[in-house]
Write an enzyme that holds these catalytic residues in place. Structure first.
Site, PDB file in Angstrom:
ATOM      1  N   GLU A   1       0.823  -1.203  -0.030  1.00 25.44           N
ATOM      2  CA  GLU A   1      -0.183  -0.133  -0.048  1.00 25.44           C
ATOM      3  C   GLU A   1       0.988   1.166   0.105  1.00 25.44           C
ATOM      4  O   GLU A   1       0.392   2.250  -0.495  1.00 25.44           O
ATOM      5  CB  GLU A   1      -0.948   0.136   1.150  1.00 25.44           C
ATOM      6  CG  GLU A   1      -2.153  -1.001   1.216  1.00 25.44           C
ATOM      7  CD  GLU A   1      -1.792  -2.268   1.860  1.00 25.44           C
ATOM      8  OE1 GLU A   1      -0.215  -2.434   2.055  1.00 25.44           O
ATOM      9  OE2 GLU A   1      -2.683  -3.134   2.115  1.00 25.44           O
TER      10      GLU A   1
ATOM     11  N   PHE B   1     -11.609  -6.229  14.444  1.00 25.57           N
ATOM     12  CA  PHE B   1     -10.506  -6.955  13.561  1.00 25.57           C
ATOM     13  C   PHE B   1     -10.051  -5.885  12.434  1.00 25.57           C
ATOM     14  O   PHE B   1     -10.934  -5.400  11.795  1.00 25.57           O
ATOM     15  CB  PHE B   1     -10.885  -8.161  12.844  1.00 25.57           C
ATOM     16  CG  PHE B   1      -9.959  -8.928  11.799  1.00 25.57           C
ATOM     17  CD1 PHE B   1      -8.645  -9.455  12.315  1.00 25.57           C
ATOM     18  CD2 PHE B   1     -10.299  -8.695  10.514  1.00 25.57           C
ATOM     19  CE1 PHE B   1      -7.738  -9.852  11.600  1.00 25.57           C
ATOM     20  CE2 PHE B   1      -9.177  -9.351   9.551  1.00 25.57           C
ATOM     21  CZ  PHE B   1      -8.038  -9.696  10.061  1.00 25.57           C
ATOM     22  N   GLN B   2      -9.014  -5.685  12.263  1.00 24.05           N
ATOM     23  CA  GLN B   2      -8.295  -4.722  11.265  1.00 24.05           C
ATOM     24  C   GLN B   2      -8.821  -3.187  11.618  1.00 24.05           C
ATOM     25  O   GLN B   2      -9.133  -2.539  10.340  1.00 24.05           O
ATOM     26  CB  GLN B   2      -8.350  -5.053   9.864  1.00 24.05           C
ATOM     27  CG  GLN B   2      -7.542  -6.508   9.565  1.00 24.05           C
ATOM     28  CD  GLN B   2      -7.417  -6.591   8.096  1.00 24.05           C
ATOM     29  OE1 GLN B   2      -8.281  -6.352   7.253  1.00 24.05           O
ATOM     30  NE2 GLN B   2      -6.069  -7.155   7.581  1.00 24.05           N
TER      31      GLN B   2
ATOM     32  N   LYS C   1     -17.402  -0.085   6.056  1.00 24.92           N
ATOM     33  CA  LYS C   1     -17.751  -0.942   5.193  1.00 24.92           C
ATOM     34  C   LYS C   1     -19.317  -0.843   4.887  1.00 24.92           C
ATOM     35  O   LYS C   1     -19.302  -0.930   3.483  1.00 24.92           O
ATOM     36  CB  LYS C   1     -17.422  -2.165   5.535  1.00 24.92           C
ATOM     37  CG  LYS C   1     -17.777  -3.474   4.655  1.00 24.92           C
ATOM     38  CD  LYS C   1     -17.361  -4.950   5.305  1.00 24.92           C
ATOM     39  CE  LYS C   1     -17.406  -5.860   4.441  1.00 24.92           C
ATOM     40  NZ  LYS C   1     -17.449  -7.099   5.014  1.00 24.92           N
TER      41      LYS C   1
ATOM     42  N   MET D   1      24.188   7.820   1.906  1.00 21.59           N
ATOM     43  CA  MET D   1      24.114   9.084   2.531  1.00 21.59           C
ATOM     44  C   MET D   1      24.497   8.827   4.078  1.00 21.59           C
ATOM     45  O   MET D   1      25.368   9.752   4.694  1.00 21.59           O
ATOM     46  CB  MET D   1      22.756   9.545   2.501  1.00 21.59           C
ATOM     47  CG  MET D   1      22.574  11.175   3.082  1.00 21.59           C
ATOM     48  SD  MET D   1      23.696  12.005   2.292  1.00 21.59           S
ATOM     49  CE  MET D   1      22.650  12.827   1.140  1.00 21.59           C
TER      50      MET D   1
END
Lengths: 565, 163
Positions: free
Chosen positions: A47, A109-110, A159, A469
């Site tokens: 993502e 959940f999530q 949802k 770097m």
């Protein structure tokens, strides 16, 4: 029409052709509706890359980029990309799924409070609780993301809202009485600015990312020519004027060009446009601009006076304010000054050395080969680290929106997915991602994305097997104690790319580099070109906390190359 | 430049998350907030949020500019200390076991125009409003009796007259 359909329709009504995303539990309804739609979806493999790709899309095209992820981990994976867009003022919209409304707050959940998490790194956010609001929320989010000081907007959609039937699809607006960006510069201030510039003996322009966002390329050039002022840029302003031309003195800052760093403090009137005077640009503030009057044009009033004391503030859009300023100045005769000539001479006598015949290749030489392989329409993206600064310092960019780099946040892993987004936005332009081995390995799974969607991106990877770097800082400032900056000998990048079905080649000699790069860019095919570079070649810098004229390292000049090359 | 206390009055959209957003902004930009009060305003859908911050003029300017950037913040005003009406509400519960103590406390309450809102055998609970300084003095007087609990709202403010 259901909520998910409304998201799709509203996005398409706003002119979106492509979104970048990754499915998951709470966005299954959306994806089910997407299945039947004409909206193009690029399935990324992480993502974070959806957000970076959306930003690459936005910065290459000037349009709003859109990314989408599920709730919980999908949403938190977007966070780095959203933060990057926030720091660099890129207009993107991040849509996340959320657990069903009656579970919000239950640690479902999530479930994660993504609005709360992203509050400090978004311009605004919405959580529509009623599907009928979705079109207006999207419409208003576009307005907020793409006007004023641009930036990311988050839309968190539970949802069941995606599944809810709409009564009616109305692309209205959500009232935002507190949002009124100032676009036109105050005419009295503009007149004063014109006076200051006219009477300045040694004017200098500093153009930042705001000039690119505003599309003010022509205006910056016209004004600079009118008042005979050299133009320095921040990293984000690179390409606003053609860096090959006399008027440009390149990037200012920690790894800036000698001509920019060593002359900025000589100016008696600095016109800063759309820049925020980051510490990487100014160095120690007490040693910055000791004798200059400062005019600062910015669309965000909070940037004016935040870091550098300003004598004349002008709040407004860079393009419009510059246009006003040009109108005010037109007709007044400003002669070619000794100052301007001295800067041009300085620039010509300090052209940085890029010609070497060493093996392993010097990074400067690689940039020279890249310069030979690209055209002024090639979109160059970079990742973050040494290769980024090599490119920023040594690669001349001729047009706005052709140099896309992670500025404020300094996000390793940005360059490759940003290139994907840029190519999707501008399929007719060649796109080259200049990356390092460290940053590329953070996002190399996106090789699958460019293969599956046939998005031709050429990757030039400067491989020094170091976290370069940090390695440089350890070399210069930490007694060469190279703690955890050796990245070892794995993977075999050529095999890695080939395992995704992407052509790859390892290049170790000078002549081959340009040839391979040119062919790949011309063929418009994806390719990874791994270029082995010298690990102990460092770029000049001022030390952190140091002044603009402090120097660690040394400038080398092309004129000193025996016989040239 | 000296560190002064400033009263900033804002009109914000009256919806969830706004207080969090404002507080988080002030916190991450390193501004010192002494107090925040929020409540409905004269405009429907908008709340008035009043806060007291400390800092020099430059800090104040940044606070105001950064607040302006929040889409949910509609209006901001730095109230001129000369014309500001600042008031706070305080509830205080004092131990009054003995009868003579109780009458003494009631006398103080009278002087400070505090309202007695609850009495039981051991305690008196009072409500006092006024300038924060007045509340400070009232509480100081009550201290020797034994203060059981204090709940203060923090000041809210409005400008005087036409200001």
């Amino acid at each position: 029409m259901r909520g998910g359909d409304a998201i799709i329709k509203a996005l398409m009504d706003k002119g979106v052709d492509t979104i970048f995303g990754y499915p998951g539990g709470t966005v299954i309804p959306f994806y089910d509706m997407l299945y039947d739609s004409d909206l193009r979806h690029i399935l990324v493999r992480h993502e974070q890359c959806a957000a970076h790709a959306a930003e690459g899309y936005a910065r290459a095209s000037g349009k709003v980029g859109v990314c989408l992820a599920t709730s919980g981990p999908g949403a938190t994976n977007l966070v780095t990309g959203i933060a990057n867009a926030y720091m660099d003022s890129s207009p993107i919209i991040a849509i996340t799924g959320q657990v069903v409304s009656n579970l919000i707050g239950n640690d479902a959940f999530q479930e994660v409070d993504i609005m709360g998490i992203t509050m400090p790194i978004t311009k605004h956010s919405y959580q529509p609780k009623d599907a009928n609001d979705i079109p207006s929320v999207i419409n208003t989010s576009f307005e907020i993301a793409s006007t004023g000081r641009k930036g990311p907007v988050l839309i968190d959609v539970p949802k069941e809202v995606q599944e809810q039937e709409l009564d009616d699809y109305v692309l209205g607006t959500i009232p935002t009485p507190g949002y009124k960006p100032t676009i036109r510069g105050n005419s009295k201030q503009i007149a004063k600015a014109a006076q200051m510039l006219k009477s300045a003996e040694r004017p200098l322009i500093l153009a930042g990312g705001g000039t690119i966002l505003a599309g003010a390329g022509e205006e910056v050039k016209k004004l600079a020519e009118l008042i005979k002022a050299p133009v320095a840029t921040s990293l984000m302003g690179k390409g606003i004027v053609d860096e090959k031309e006399d008027i440009s003195i390149g990037m200012l800052g920690m790894h800036g060009k000698q001509v920019a760093n060593q002359n900025v403090n000589k100016t008696d009137c600095l016109l800063a446009i759309g820049c925020r005077f980051s510490d990487r640009t100014t160095g120690k503030l007490e040693e910055f601009l000791p004798e200059a009057k400062v005019i600062h044009i910015d669309i965000d009033p909070a940037e004016i006076g935040k870091n550098v004391a300003v004598d004349l503030p002008i709040v407004g859009d860079a393009k419009i304010a510059l246009d006003q300023l040009i109108n005010e100045l037109e007709g007044s005769k400003i002669d070619e000054s000794a100052w301007f000539k001295s800067i041009v001479d300085f620039k010509k006598s300090t052209i940085p050395r890029v010609s070497y015949d060493d093996i392993p290749l010097k990074p400067q030489q690689v940039i020279k080969e890249i310069a030979g392989a690209i055209t002024e329409d090639t979109i160059v993206t970079t990742d973050v680290g040494l290769h980024q600064m090599w490119a920023a310092h040594f690669l001349d960019i001729s047009k706005p929106r052709k140099f896309i780099s992670s500025g404020g946040l300094g996000t390793m892993g940005f360059g490759f997915p940003a290139a994907i987004g840029a190519k999707v936005a501008c399929p007719d332009d060649a796109v080259l991602a200049i990356v390092g081995d460290g940053g590329f390995l953070m996002v190399s799974q996106e090789l699958a994305t460019i293969k599956e969607h046939d998005i031709p991106v050429v990757i030039a990877m400067l491989n020094n097997r170091k976290l370069g770097m940090v390695y440089q800082w350890q070399n210069k400032m930490y007694n060469k104690r190279y703690s955890e900056t050796d990245l070892g000998n794995t993977p075999d990048f050529v095999k890695l790319a080939e395992s995704f079905g992407i052509n790859a080649e390892r290049v170790e000699e000078v002549d081959k580099t340009q040839e391979v790069l040119s062919k790949a860019l011309k063929d418009n095919e994806s390719m990874l070109i791994e270029i082995t570079v010298e690990k102990d070649e460092f770029i000049p810098m001022f030390p952190p906390g140091g002044g603009i004229n402090d120097l660690l390292g040394e400038y080398k000049y092309e004129k000193d190359v025996a016989g040239g090359k | 430049m000296s560190e002064k206390s400033h009263v900033i009055s804002t009109l914000v959209e009256h919806k969830p998350g706004v207080l969090q957003n404002v507080a988080s902004l002030l916190n991450r930009r390193g501004f010192n907030i002494d107090s925040i009060t929020v409540g409905a305003s004269e405009v429907e859908g908008l709340a008035r949020m009043v806060f007291v911050v400390r800092g020099d003029e430059k800090v104040l300017e940044q606070v105001i500019k950064q607040l302006h950037k929040l889409v949910d913040v509609v209006k901001i005003k730095d109230l001129d200390p000369e014309y500001v009406l600042k008031r706070e509400l305080c509830l205080v519960k004092v131990k009054t076991g003995k009868a003579n103590v109780r009458s003494e406390v009631i006398q103080y309450a009278d002087i400070f125009k505090a309202k007695i809102i609850d009495v039981c055998d051991d305690f008196i609970t009072m409500e006092v409003t006024g300038h924060p300084d007045k509340i400070d003095s009232f509480l100081k007087l009550l201290e020797p009796f034994g203060i059981k609990k204090i709940a203060r709202t923090g000041p809210t403010a409005i400008a005087r007259g036409h200001h």
